[in-house]
Structures are given as C-alpha cells and as structure tokens.
Design a protein around this motif. Structure first.
Motif, short mmCIF file in Angstrom:
data_model
loop_
_atom_site.label_atom_id
_atom_site.label_comp_id
_atom_site.label_asym_id
_atom_site.label_seq_id
_atom_site.Cartn_x
_atom_site.Cartn_y
_atom_site.Cartn_z
N ASN A 163 -7.59 -1.07 -1.38
CA ASN A 163 -6.25 -0.90 -0.74
C ASN A 163 -6.32 -0.10 0.33
O ASN A 163 -6.06 1.04 0.62
N VAL A 164 -6.86 -0.69 1.67
CA VAL A 164 -7.18 -0.11 2.79
C VAL A 164 -5.76 -0.19 3.44
O VAL A 164 -4.87 -1.07 3.58
N TYR A 165 -5.49 0.77 4.46
CA TYR A 165 -4.53 0.92 5.19
C TYR A 165 -4.82 1.86 6.54
O TYR A 165 -5.85 2.24 6.63
N GLY A 166 -3.80 1.77 7.26
CA GLY A 166 -4.09 2.35 8.64
C GLY A 166 -3.39 1.63 9.74
O GLY A 166 -2.57 0.75 9.58
N PRO A 167 -3.43 2.27 11.06
CA PRO A 167 -2.56 1.74 12.24
C PRO A 167 -2.98 0.31 12.23
O PRO A 167 -3.95 -0.06 12.10
N ASP A 168 -1.82 -0.58 12.77
CA ASP A 168 -2.37 -2.09 12.96
C ASP A 168 -2.76 -2.82 12.03
O ASP A 168 -3.68 -3.67 12.30
N MET A 169 -2.52 -2.85 10.92
CA MET A 169 -3.01 -3.59 9.84
C MET A 169 -2.20 -4.88 9.49
O MET A 169 -2.60 -5.36 8.62
N GLY A 170 -1.26 -5.10 10.20
CA GLY A 170 -0.31 -6.15 9.99
C GLY A 170 1.01 -5.83 9.33
O GLY A 170 1.11 -4.48 9.27
N TRP A 171 1.60 -6.61 8.86
CA TRP A 171 3.08 -6.51 8.42
C TRP A 171 3.47 -7.00 7.03
O TRP A 171 4.26 -6.91 6.73
N LYS A 172 2.37 -7.36 6.42
CA LYS A 172 2.35 -8.16 5.40
C LYS A 172 1.92 -7.44 3.80
O LYS A 172 1.44 -8.09 2.98
N HIS A 173 1.63 -6.01 4.11
CA HIS A 173 1.09 -5.11 3.10
C HIS A 173 2.04 -3.98 2.63
O HIS A 173 2.86 -3.66 3.47
N VAL A 174 1.69 -3.43 1.60
CA VAL A 174 2.90 -2.36 1.14
C VAL A 174 3.17 -1.27 2.08
O VAL A 174 4.44 -1.29 2.15
N ILE A 175 2.31 -0.86 2.48
CA ILE A 175 2.34 0.56 3.21
C ILE A 175 3.32 0.07 4.60
O ILE A 175 4.31 0.90 4.95
N PRO A 176 2.94 -0.82 5.51
CA PRO A 176 3.56 -1.15 6.59
C PRO A 176 5.01 -1.73 6.17
O PRO A 176 5.96 -1.52 6.84
#
Length: 329
Positions: free
Chosen positions: A179-192
């Motif tokens: 469950n990696v996250y952070g700025p500029d990870m795209g738009w198809k994951h839970v956090i963004p």
C-alpha cells in the motif's frame, strides 16, 4: 566508476522515485518504459542523467540492448491500479507474465549478475496471519474474478524470477510492497481518490461536515507506506539482503479505512462524515506486513502516516483535476 542499473517501469510511481534516488546515489541509471502509462516528467529533475529506452517490456531483443553492461536490473514494469485489474485483466496478465519472462531471459543473455523483481502484497490476497510474514502461502481465491489478474500475474512472476533465474544470476530478490502512497501516484488508488473526492464534495456542499460515502463499512484495515520509505527499503534489501530471498517492504502502522478518510480530511482541513456502502467483491479485510525480516537488515520506515498524508494531500490539492473514482483499495 558508477555502477549501471536498469529500472523497468521507471516512469511509474515507485519507479520514478527509485530512479531519482539512484541518480542521487551516483548510479549510472537507465530506464525502460514506453510511457504509455508512465510519465517521464516524474523524474524530470534528473532526466538529463538518465538513459531512456522507450521499448515494450515484453520485447526481449530490445531489453537485451537496454540491459547491456548493467550490474542489476530492477523490474517494476506492470499494469497497476485496481480499476485496471477489473477493466483490463488480459493486458495486466500479458504485461505481467510475458514481461517477466522477457526480463529474465534478456538479463541472462546480457550477462546481468543481479535481478530485483517487484511483486505485491496481493499475491496472498486474504492472509491467514496479520501482520503477515513472507512465508505465508500464496493464493488465488477465484480465477473467475478479474481482480486477481494482477495478483495472479505476480505469483507467476515470482516463480519465473526464482526458477528461470536460479542458475544464471548472482543475486535474485523479490520485494512485495504494501500500500504505497505519495505525491504523483496517479488517480486510480484509494488515497488520491479520497483526496480528490473530499475536495469535490467540500466545494459542492459548503458544509462544516462533508458527506463521504465509501465502499464497505470502513472497518477494513491497511498499512500505508510513504514512497520514500519504499525506495529506501528496496535499496536496503539490495545492498544487505540475500540471494533467492523475498522481502516485505512497507510500514506496519495499521489503520482502518474509516480512520484513513478522517486523517485525509484533517490533512485537507475538511471534516468528512463517512457513510458506509456495499463492499467490493474480492476485497481483503486486513493487510499489514510483518517487517521482521527487513528490520533485520536495518530498514526502518521514517515517515509517519499523518506527515505523508499532508505531503500527498498538498500535491493533489494543487493539481485537482476534478476526477472522482470508486476504488476502495
């Protein structure tokens, strides 16, 4: 003299952060990526120090050219994103499995000594033990559910990495990021998606308490890891870890999805009123890595969830495209 490393999928989220770190650590870096889904702007700050091969990761001949002279190939190229697993399972499988075979065979032909493969926590889907060690059995719960195209392709990729490569490489390692996250990870994951939807709902309703529907009741848990910590883990594993080994890389700060929504609201200065909805088919109630093996190599996640969410929320708030998604995880 700098050591040469080739990163497949270097225009992807984790790949680009890894590329930037490798350049800063004085590696001679090459990237293999068609940029169909990746984006070279992610590593723009070091682009003039990176050799780019715009070839398909399934093209063994092209890979052999790209891999020439490399000490290590770090294979991260894949079709990721829950939405893609459901909508494009054939492509997910094709790139995952044929790409893995091409990478291993190209590395053998080019005489590359070391091989690092990115896998996923989805190889075991619903684990029998949480926090979960690397020894947990890998499972494919339902071959009819397209969601498992990604997890299934990664199970096959692990087999390919270890069994095609066992007599041809000095070091072969597999890491399973969680469950990696952070700025500029795209738009198809839970956090963004949560960030984007929170911003949209706040702008729409102008209320102190913003209604925020989610999939499921929010009791599901995950352990989210900021991307810089993942990159640190990959490099720690490569330098300190062993041959034919699997490592979980992530954070073991477990949190419910309901609490995640609340923390995202805090990071944005928005009070979110979470509303339960139908749970998605194929979801996993809990996921959290056992980091004992990585901690034994000296790995320590450094960025806590709230700090990471503030950085991530700020990036997406500045670039909100008004996109709304419906993925849970």
């Amino acid at each position: 003299m700098s050591r040469r490393v080739v990163v497949t999928g270097g225009g992807g989220f984790i790949g680009a952060y890894l590329v930037k770190r490798l350049v800063h650590d004085d590696w001679d870096v090459a990237v293999v990526d068609t940029m169909v889904r990746g984006d070279a702007s992610r590593f723009a700050e070091v682009a003039d120090q990176v050799e780019l091969f715009s070839c398909d990761v399934r093209d063994q001949s092209a890979l052999e050219t790209a891999f020439a002279g490399a000490e290590v190939v770090m294979h991260l190229a894949a079709i990721n994103g829950t939405e893609n697993f459901y909508r494009h399972p054939e492509l997910v499988l094709d790139v995952g499995i044929r790409g893995a075979i091409a990478v291993v065979n190209a590395g053998r032909a080019a005489g590359v000594p070391d091989l690092v493969f990115a896998s996923t926590a989805e190889v075991y889907q619903t684990p029998s033990t949480v926090p979960t060690p690397e020894t947990v059995p890998l499972t494919l719960p339902n071959s009819l559910n397209p969601r498992y195209s990604y997890g299934g392709s990664k199970i096959a990729s692990e087999l390919i990495a270890f069994n095609y490569a066992q007599e041809h490489y000095r070091k072969v390692q597999v890491f399973r990021p969680h469950n990696v996250y952070g700025p500029d990870m795209g738009w198809k994951h839970v956090i963004p998606q949560f960030i984007t939807r929170a911003l949209q709902e706040s702008a729409r309703c102008h209320s102190d308490s913003v209604p925020f529907p989610i999939q499921g009741d929010g009791s599901e848990t995950r352990a989210f890891c900021f991307v810089d910590d993942i990159v640190d883990g990959i490099l720690t594993m490569y330098e300190q870890g062993g041959h034919r080994e699997i490592y979980h890389i992530g954070n073991d700060e477990e949190i419910t999805i309901r609490e995640l929504a609340a923390r995202i609201g805090d990071a944005l200065g928005i009070s979110l009123h979470v509303e339960s909805g139908p749970a998605p088919e194929g979801g996993t109630p809990r996921r959290c890595p056992d980091l004992t093996k990585m901690r034994g190599l000296g790995y320590r996640p450094a960025i806590d969830l709230q700090s990471g969410l503030r950085k991530t929320a700020a990036w997406y708030r500045d670039r909100d495209r008004g996109l709304v998604g419906n993925d849970l995880l």
